[in-house]
Design a protein around this motif. Structure first.
Motif, PDB file in Angstrom:
ATOM      1  N   LEU A 181       1.420  -1.338  -0.520  1.00 38.39           N
ATOM      2  CA  LEU A 181       0.025  -0.358   0.139  1.00 38.39           C
ATOM      3  C   LEU A 181       0.767   1.097   0.063  1.00 38.39           C
ATOM      4  O   LEU A 181       1.984   1.769   1.149  1.00 38.39           O
ATOM      5  N   LEU A 182       0.411   2.583  -1.038  1.00 39.59           N
ATOM      6  CA  LEU A 182       1.308   3.755  -0.948  1.00 39.59           C
ATOM      7  C   LEU A 182       0.221   3.875   0.166  1.00 39.59           C
ATOM      8  O   LEU A 182      -1.037   5.201  -0.691  1.00 39.59           O
ATOM      9  N   SER A 183       0.676   4.791   1.233  1.00 38.40           N
ATOM     10  CA  SER A 183      -0.561   4.897   1.749  1.00 38.40           C
ATOM     11  C   SER A 183      -0.397   6.986   1.849  1.00 38.40           C
ATOM     12  O   SER A 183      -1.539   6.623   1.087  1.00 38.40           O
ATOM     13  N   ASP A 184       0.661   7.024   1.469  1.00 43.06           N
ATOM     14  CA  ASP A 184       0.613   8.689   1.764  1.00 43.06           C
ATOM     15  C   ASP A 184       1.316   9.486   0.438  1.00 43.06           C
ATOM     16  O   ASP A 184       2.584   8.587   0.374  1.00 43.06           O
ATOM     17  N   LEU A 185       0.961  10.109  -0.111  1.00 48.03           N
ATOM     18  CA  LEU A 185       2.205  11.065  -0.932  1.00 48.03           C
ATOM     19  C   LEU A 185       1.674  12.334  -0.658  1.00 48.03           C
ATOM     20  O   LEU A 185       0.758  12.964  -1.263  1.00 48.03           O
ATOM     21  N   SER A 186       2.890  12.755  -0.703  1.00 46.00           N
ATOM     22  CA  SER A 186       2.407  14.851  -0.429  1.00 46.00           C
ATOM     23  C   SER A 186       3.853  15.396  -0.623  1.00 46.00           C
ATOM     24  O   SER A 186       4.985  14.976  -0.852  1.00 46.00           O
ATOM     25  N   GLY A 187       3.506  16.477  -0.832  1.00 44.24           N
ATOM     26  CA  GLY A 187       4.579  17.168  -0.586  1.00 44.24           C
ATOM     27  C   GLY A 187       5.498  18.643   0.004  1.00 44.24           C
ATOM     28  O   GLY A 187       4.257  18.838   0.913  1.00 44.24           O
ATOM     29  N   VAL A 188       6.443  18.633  -0.026  1.00 43.86           N
ATOM     30  CA  VAL A 188       6.994  19.964   1.407  1.00 43.86           C
ATOM     31  C   VAL A 188       7.681  21.212   0.126  1.00 43.86           C
ATOM     32  O   VAL A 188       8.499  20.075  -0.508  1.00 43.86           O
ATOM     33  N   HIS A 189       7.290  22.441  -0.029  1.00 43.65           N
ATOM     34  CA  HIS A 189       8.365  22.958  -0.329  1.00 43.65           C
ATOM     35  C   HIS A 189       9.127  23.675   0.270  1.00 43.65           C
ATOM     36  O   HIS A 189       9.097  24.275   1.568  1.00 43.65           O
ATOM     37  N   SER A 245       7.089   8.876 -11.947  1.00 34.96           N
ATOM     38  CA  SER A 245       6.149   9.235 -10.859  1.00 34.96           C
ATOM     39  C   SER A 245       5.901   7.738 -11.329  1.00 34.96           C
ATOM     40  O   SER A 245       6.264   6.727 -12.112  1.00 34.96           O
ATOM     41  N   VAL A 246       5.283   7.127  -9.887  1.00 35.99           N
ATOM     42  CA  VAL A 246       5.163   5.760  -9.523  1.00 35.99           C
ATOM     43  C   VAL A 246       3.875   5.195  -9.719  1.00 35.99           C
ATOM     44  O   VAL A 246       3.577   4.083  -8.657  1.00 35.99           O
ATOM     45  N   THR A 247       3.635   6.236 -10.727  1.00 34.00           N
ATOM     46  CA  THR A 247       2.235   5.617 -10.864  1.00 34.00           C
ATOM     47  C   THR A 247       1.834   3.406 -11.740  1.00 34.00           C
ATOM     48  O   THR A 247       1.107   3.108 -11.154  1.00 34.00           O
ATOM     49  N   GLY A 248       3.342   3.616 -12.078  1.00 36.07           N
ATOM     50  CA  GLY A 248       3.290   2.476 -12.426  1.00 36.07           C
ATOM     51  C   GLY A 248       3.215   1.145 -11.445  1.00 36.07           C
ATOM     52  O   GLY A 248       2.724   0.378 -11.930  1.00 36.07           O
ATOM     53  N   GLU A 298      -0.495  12.123  -7.086  1.00 38.19           N
ATOM     54  CA  GLU A 298       0.734  12.827  -7.798  1.00 38.19           C
ATOM     55  C   GLU A 298      -0.012  14.140  -8.213  1.00 38.19           C
ATOM     56  O   GLU A 298       0.555  14.913  -8.603  1.00 38.19           O
ATOM     57  N   ARG A 299      -1.506  13.884  -9.253  1.00 41.74           N
ATOM     58  CA  ARG A 299      -2.007  15.327  -9.423  1.00 41.74           C
ATOM     59  C   ARG A 299      -2.130  16.302  -8.652  1.00 41.74           C
ATOM     60  O   ARG A 299      -1.711  17.397  -9.214  1.00 41.74           O
ATOM     61  N   GLU A 300      -2.053  15.896  -7.471  1.00 39.64           N
ATOM     62  CA  GLU A 300      -2.761  16.438  -6.187  1.00 39.64           C
ATOM     63  C   GLU A 300      -1.287  17.467  -6.075  1.00 39.64           C
ATOM     64  O   GLU A 300      -1.598  19.100  -6.031  1.00 39.64           O
ATOM     65  N   ASP A 340      -0.736  20.069  -8.444  1.00 40.01           N
ATOM     66  CA  ASP A 340      -1.721  20.370  -8.977  1.00 40.01           C
ATOM     67  C   ASP A 340      -0.913  21.836  -7.529  1.00 40.01           C
ATOM     68  O   ASP A 340      -0.835  22.912  -7.763  1.00 40.01           O
ATOM     69  N   PHE A 341      -0.170  21.273  -6.730  1.00 40.78           N
ATOM     70  CA  PHE A 341      -0.108  22.332  -5.488  1.00 40.78           C
ATOM     71  C   PHE A 341       1.439  22.824  -5.420  1.00 40.78           C
ATOM     72  O   PHE A 341       1.055  23.486  -4.613  1.00 40.78           O
ATOM     73  N   PHE A 342       2.336  22.258  -5.864  1.00 39.58           N
ATOM     74  CA  PHE A 342       3.494  22.335  -6.024  1.00 39.58           C
ATOM     75  C   PHE A 342       4.432  22.295  -7.352  1.00 39.58           C
ATOM     76  O   PHE A 342       5.490  23.043  -7.674  1.00 39.58           O
ATOM     77  N   GLY A 343       3.610  22.129  -8.480  1.00 38.06           N
ATOM     78  CA  GLY A 343       4.100  21.862  -9.769  1.00 38.06           C
ATOM     79  C   GLY A 343       5.233  21.828 -10.079  1.00 38.06           C
ATOM     80  O   GLY A 343       5.717  21.295 -11.428  1.00 38.06           O
ATOM     81  N   VAL A 344       5.692  19.711  -9.296  1.00 41.29           N
ATOM     82  CA  VAL A 344       5.942  19.368 -10.026  1.00 41.29           C
ATOM     83  C   VAL A 344       5.704  18.302 -11.043  1.00 41.29           C
ATOM     84  O   VAL A 344       4.722  17.561 -11.379  1.00 41.29           O
ATOM     85  N   GLU A 345       6.001  17.653 -11.803  1.00 40.49           N
ATOM     86  CA  GLU A 345       5.785  16.971 -13.229  1.00 40.49           C
ATOM     87  C   GLU A 345       6.413  15.774 -12.520  1.00 40.49           C
ATOM     88  O   GLU A 345       8.088  15.459 -12.249  1.00 40.49           O
ATOM     89  N   PHE A 346       5.232  14.495 -12.790  1.00 38.25           N
ATOM     90  CA  PHE A 346       6.133  13.383 -12.508  1.00 38.25           C
ATOM     91  C   PHE A 346       6.018  12.607 -14.040  1.00 38.25           C
ATOM     92  O   PHE A 346       4.621  12.752 -14.616  1.00 38.25           O
TER      93      PHE A 346
END
Ligand code: SF4
Lengths: 224, 446, 162
Positions: free
Chosen positions: A82-90, A149-152, A161-163, A166-172
């Motif tokens: 399980l990938l529980s969470d994925l978040s960004g910090v700037h 991207s880790v979607t695969g 990753e879309r979030e 959206d919030f940090f501009g990281v291109e996956f």
């Protein structure tokens, strides 16, 4: 498109190993944080492990990210289904000082200087069958943030990753549909970056007349 | 077809680009009131229908784009963000205590869970333990909240399937739970009652009796739901074999909570990684193997019963003592209580800070205006909310405000499974699929 | 606008006004516009304890065409605002808007990039109900005050509003 299709054969079948008892945890015991760190650092010497607050963080170079994550999923000992969470910090570039707070609990001053701003993306990997979890951290420069991207590996990363995009501009790279998810499609800027103000955006609707701003107009035309 | 009349106007959403170039050629743009022309134009019965964001049965402002082959859903695309409130960013400019006020408004059906998870994260960073009484009260309130949340799920789910009785039942019982919450925290919803370090104030004197009476009432009323629904042929026809998902797919899509348990995985964070002293209580994690909407319904019913079981044990356990950590740097210094005059002052305390001790006054002033600072670091604290794993990834840099708060919202993640669950089902089943996922849009969009 | 436009101007219509407004006020059908926490309280007002049916408004209409009151219950995001305006435009005249909760009224505690700071930037509002969330009783109070307001509106005022 934003839909998710689980990719058959990309993750080991976990259903078979899962317990049927109601105690919640698999019969197999959790690894200790040291064991997890060791298992990964032996395989990937470039990974730096760090423990704080009873949690394990593995700092991974963006180039190794996919390999490490795939290893964590496929390895029998780690078996992170399980990938529980994925978040960004700037963490923006420049000098940042927050003087010692004149508050009741006195922790030291916050003083950093960075030459390059960093967007740090945090992945929480969790093993349901073994009941352990840990964090993988990957940093990328904030001027042109880009990560694989880790979607695969984990299809659930799609929305996450879309979030973060959206919030940090990281291109996956390799994401099936990297579009904004929470903000309007035509929004300018990435609001959760530290250089984005909290508010102060002009309200495009005035005096109960709906006057769409120029960049929104053709959207409206298509809808009508 | 169960299509909102307003939806015809936006049949092909501008916001979602077609998947392939081939799709693009097939697109037919629909204006209002010209279904005839659509039917004429569409040769192979393939049609894209927009549902929401303002649709009575989408649980708030969820928008779904359905690709239909006749009546069959071939693809479901959830479009979210219509309720994005920027709460995560807002917490960055407020103190840690004020943070609870914001996070409680995310998942408004289970506000206590948000507060508890945020406070547990803060407490983990601070390295403090909350007093036992506060912990037990938290558990009681959390479990009552789980019941209330499942009741709203039952009510709205029932309403969406056209069963008004179920809706009235759900809201009727929920009012009783809210009465208890209101007596303790002062608010029916969005309480901000759980604070870093404990609780905002002690529970009322009649808390024990009230809670016990409420559990008894709920136990009795639970029988109503069972009598009405468990053997109900309409309920069976609508829910059974609808929205099927298996355990592997759940885990790949990150689905947790009742949906995962209905697919046969006994995964419950209360058991797996006990927090707030959950290891002290005896309860079962119900599972089913069918993985369809009916199984999820049964799971939620059983979870309510288990919650009552936990509450009964907690009520017996409830110790005396303080409800806030004994740390003057973190806890608000005065324990104020509502006086007979309706004013919440503590005369002795006021005399102390105004007349006797300048330092105490300064301390009070700083604590209230600036809050306390929290050591730097990153933590991830998950709790088992009624919808699944609710995780708070909190980053602190040692100031009196969080540097970043990210919420792993169970509804947000679970919503990804709607596509898998709805494919191959009829349009009317989409409503069931979404209802059985129980997404709360405040949680999805934050 | 309906009836009003068919009437020749300058005619005193007090009694007609009163009877028309009486019927309008007593069968006000709300359009569901539940957005956030306030929506749950709005649903609770329709529930068994508070029972909005007492005031002839238990029928929450899904289609804006059939509704004449829009209860904006909750926070309106920038992404939602065009949709909200669109639904408002689809409602047939005469129509009223009730802004429920501080978020809809002024953005409330969320003074940030995501929310429209007050739904009156998007649609004209007839009644504001404060609170976060307003109790069902407060919502009912607001609705009853709106009933009063409707009963005392003249056709000329209604025409000017439309
Ligand atoms: S006013 Fe309060 S209760 Fe209502 S939507 Fe806003 S935050 Fe939620």
């Amino acid at each position: 498109m934003s839909h998710v299709t689980p990719v058959p054969g990309t993750s080991p079948s976990v259903g078979a190993q899962l317990p049927t008892t109601t105690t919640g945890v698999a019969g197999r015991s959790a690894l200790s944080l040291d064991d997890i760190a060791q298992r990964i650092t032996v395989r990937f010497p470039a990974v730096r492990a760090e423990q704080a607050f009873g949690e394990l963080t593995l700092h991974v170079e963006p180039d190794d990210l996919l390999e490490v994550v795939t290893f964590c999923r496929d390895d029998d000992e780690l078996s992170c289904e399980l990938l529980s969470d994925l978040s960004g910090v700037h963490w923006p570039a420049g000098e940042h000082t927050i003087a010692r707070q004149t508050s009741t609990t006195g922790w030291p001053d916050y003083r950093v200087s960075r030459e390059q701003g960093v967007v740090e993306v945090l992945y929480i990997l969790r093993s349901v069958s073994r009941n352990h979890h840990f964090r993988i951290s990957a940093g990328t420069v904030d001027t042109s943030p880009r990560l694989p991207s880790v979607t695969g590996v984990y299809p659930t990363a799609n929305f996450h990753e879309r979030e973060v995009y959206d919030f940090f501009g990281v291109e996956f790279d390799g994401h099936p549909d990297l579009t904004r998810i929470l903000m309007p499609d035509d929004w300018v800027g990435h609001p959760h970056r530290k250089d984005y103000p909290l508010g102060g955006i002009d309200i495009p609707y005035k005096n109960d007349k709906f006057i769409p701003p120029p960049h929104e107009r053709d959207l409206r035309e298509v809808i009508d | 077809m169960a299509i909102d009349p307003t939806a015809a106007h936006t049949a092909t959403p501008a916001a979602t680009p077609p998947a392939t170039a081939a799709d693009l050629d097939d697109d037919i743009y629909v204006e209002g009131a010209d279904w005839e022309s659509v039917v004429d134009a569409v040769s192979d019965d393939h049609i894209t229908v927009n549902m929401g964001p303002q649709h009575p049965s989408t649980h708030g402002v969820l928008r779904l784009v359905l690709d239909l082959d006749g009546e069959t859903v071939t693809r479901l695309t959830p479009i979210v963000g219509y309720l994005h409130t920027g709460i995560e960013k807002n917490t960055e400019v407020r103190t840690w205590v004020q943070g609870t006020t914001f996070v409680t408004r995310m998942d408004y059906l289970s506000p206590f869970f948000n507060e508890a998870a945020f406070c547990l994260a803060t407490e983990k960073l601070l390295g403090i333990e909350v007093p036992e009484r506060a912990e037990v009260v938290r558990v009681i309130l959390l479990e009552f909240n789980r019941i209330a949340s499942h009741l709203v799920w039952l009510a709205t789910g029932g309403m969406e399937l056209g069963s008004t009785t179920v809706m009235e039942f759900g809201f009727r019982e929920r009012e009783h739970v809210l009465d208890l919450f209101e007596a303790q925290s002062g608010l029916r919803m969005n309480h901000a009652y759980i604070r870093p370090g404990g609780l905002a104030q002690d529970v009322t004197d009649d808390f024990l009796e009230r809670s016990a009476a409420l559990v008894d009432l709920l136990t009795e009323r639970m029988r109503d739901y069972e009598d009405l629904l468990v053997e109900n042929p309409i309920w069976h026809a609508r829910l059974k074999n609808v929205g099927h998902i298996d355990a592997d797919t759940c885990l790949r899509l990150g689905v947790t909570g009742p949906v995962l348990r209905a697919a046969g995985v006994p995964w419950d964070l209360r058991k797996a990684q006990p927090y707030s002293g959950y290891e002290r209580y005896e309860f079962e994690v119900p599972t089913r193997t069918e993985g369809d909407s009916f199984a999820r319904f049964l799971i939620r019913l059983e979870e309510m019963r288990q919650s009552m079981h936990i509450i009964r044990q907690a009520l017996e356990l409830l110790p005396g003592g303080p409800v806030m950590v004994d740390d003057k740097r973190i806890a608000w210094p005065s324990q104020q209580s509502l006086g007979a005059d309706g004013i919440g002052n503590d005369p002795d305390y006021i005399r102390h800070i105004m007349g006797e001790s300048m330092e105490a006054l300064i301390n009070h002033f700083k604590l209230v205006t600036q809050g306390f600072t929290v050591p730097p670091g990153q933590v991830y604290v998950p709790v088992e909310s009624p919808r699944g794993e609710l995780g708070y990834a909190v980053t602190s840099i040692g100031t009196n405000k969080p540097y970043r708060v990210h919420v792993r919202a169970p509804s947000f993640v679970n919503l990804q499974a709607a596509d898998v669950m709805a494919r191959g089902q009829g349009v009317a089943d989409v409503v069931v699929v979404v209802a059985s996922l129980d997404p709360v849009m405040g949680d999805v969009d934050r | 606008m309906g009836l009003e436009e068919k009437l020749p101007s300058g005619i005193l219509l007090t009694n007609v006004e009163r009877i028309v407004n009486y019927t309008r006020a007593n069968s006000l059908w709300p359009a569901t516009f539940g957005l956030a926490c306030c929506a749950i309280e709005m649903m609770a007002s329709g529930g068994p304890r508070h029972d909005m049916a007492r005031f002839g408004m238990e029928v929450f209409r899904a289609s804006p065409r059939q509704a004449d009151l829009m209860i904006v219950a909750g926070r309106v995001s920038n992404k939602m605002a065009p949709v909200l305006r669109r639904i408002y435009d689809q409602m047939s005249d005469p129509k009223w808007v009730l802004s429920m909760g501080v978020c809809a009224t002024s953005g409330g505690m969320f003074n940030n990039y995501a929310l429209v700071q007050g739904v009156d930037h998007v649609v004209p509002v007839d009644m504001y109900v404060p609170g976060c969330p307003p109790r069902p009783e407060m919502l009912l109070d607001g609705i009853l005050k709106l009933h009063e307001k409707i009963k005392h509106e003249t056709f000329a005022e209604q025409g000017a509003r439309a």
